[in-house]
Design an enzyme around this catalytic site. Structure first.
Site, PDB file in Angstrom:
ATOM      1  N   PRO A 260     -22.705  -8.400  53.037  1.00  0.00           N
ATOM      2  CG  PRO A 260     -23.182  -6.210  52.432  1.00  0.00           C
ATOM      3  CD  PRO A 260     -23.003  -7.093  53.619  1.00  0.00           C
ATOM      4  CD  GLU A 261     -19.559 -13.751  51.327  1.00  0.00           C
ATOM      5  OE1 GLU A 261     -18.768 -14.299  50.556  1.00  0.00           O
ATOM      6  OE2 GLU A 261     -20.308 -14.384  52.098  1.00  0.00           O
TER       7      GLU A 261
END
Ligand code: ZN
Length: 279
Positions: free
Chosen positions: A2-3
């Site tokens: 996840p960014e």
């Protein structure tokens, strides 16, 4: 992994159920994820109220009453699910908070942290320590905040002989960008991922700063859409279909010029780019 946009999607989902609500029950199934969990975590969360839910880079910061912060990082494979009826936990569901409008009221939601690879982490610490916390103190500015600009990029890239792609991944220079959105932003800025960071100046820095903002905003919008369109209750939050121009598309035609997208490996991470548009 996840960014920023995925974590922002998680933050929004958590804010909608946690803010002004309380922990009516807490289950902590193990004492470690990537690192040892805070001691007595379940007992320390029981009865506590959430005031606001923030994000810093890839971290979710859940502000609790009594001026404490519950910090969450999803690591490589972590995800959050929110249920409105009691879920059956599987072996990778490590934490569950039962949420209610008061510590003793009936449950409104069940928030579950699932993490098969256990690279995620959780911390609980006084809010006063936020600026000196070892995971937060060295983070660069938020790319969607006021401190981020072309001038900032030019200043922090100065003297860096490594490639701009690697510099974009450096959380101390700018927070929240990972492998996917670094490739995407460089495509929209028409900059090769191999270009030396130190040469990103003037117009190039302007294009890159604008592309970073545009790419992240578009992805956050997609994440928001995924929340609104959520038809399966209890689905993983923060993993949504991204509209990607280059990432994961090696060999496919560039959407601007039809040249096949190329993949290279930089510092062990794959980078995707159009050799013509980003020459
Ligand atoms: Zn192209």
């Amino acid at each position: 992994m996840p960014e920023l946009p995925e974590v922002e999607t998680v933050r929004r989902a958590l804010a909608s159920v946690l803010e002004n609500h309380y922990v009516a029950a807490a289950f902590v199934g193990r004492n470690d994820l990537r690192w040892t969990l805070p001691e007595n975590l379940a007992a320390r969360l029981l009865g506590r109220g959430f005031t606001s839910i923030d994000r810093r880079g890839k971290y979710v910061l859940m502000h609790l009453d009594q001026k404490e912060i519950l910090l969450l990082h999803l690591g490589m494979s972590g995800s959050i699910r929110i249920h409105d009826t009691p879920p059956t936990l599987d072996k990778h569901d490590h934490i569950m908070l039962t949420i209610a409008a008061s510590p003793t009221a009936a449950a409104t939601h069940y928030v579950v942290l699932n993490d098969p690879r256990r690279f995620g982490w959780i911390d609980l610490f006084p809010a006063a320590h936020q600026d000196t916390h070892q995971l937060l103190r060295n983070l660069g500015p938020e790319p969607l905040g006021n401190a981020f600009s072309a001038a900032h990029l030019q200043a922090v890239f100065k003297g860096r002989s490594g490639p701009v792609k690697n510099a974009l991944l450096n959380q101390q220079l700018v927070a929240g960008i990972g492998n996917i959105y670094a490739s995407e932003a460089l495509f929209y800025a028409r900059i090769s991922p191999r270009r030396k960071a130190a040469t990103i100046k003037g117009q190039r820095a302007e294009r890159l700063a604008a592309a970073v903002v545009k790419t992240l905003h578009a992805a956050i919008e997609d994440g928001g859409t995924s929340l609104r369109d959520h038809i399966q209750p209890g689905g993983e939050i923060g993993y949504f279909v991204q509209r990607l121009a280059v990432y994961g598309r090696d060999g496919q035609p560039c959407q601007a010029c039809t040249t096949p997208i190329k993949m290279i490996v930089q510092s062990g991470r794959s980078s995707f780019y159009c050799p013509r548009c980003q020459g």
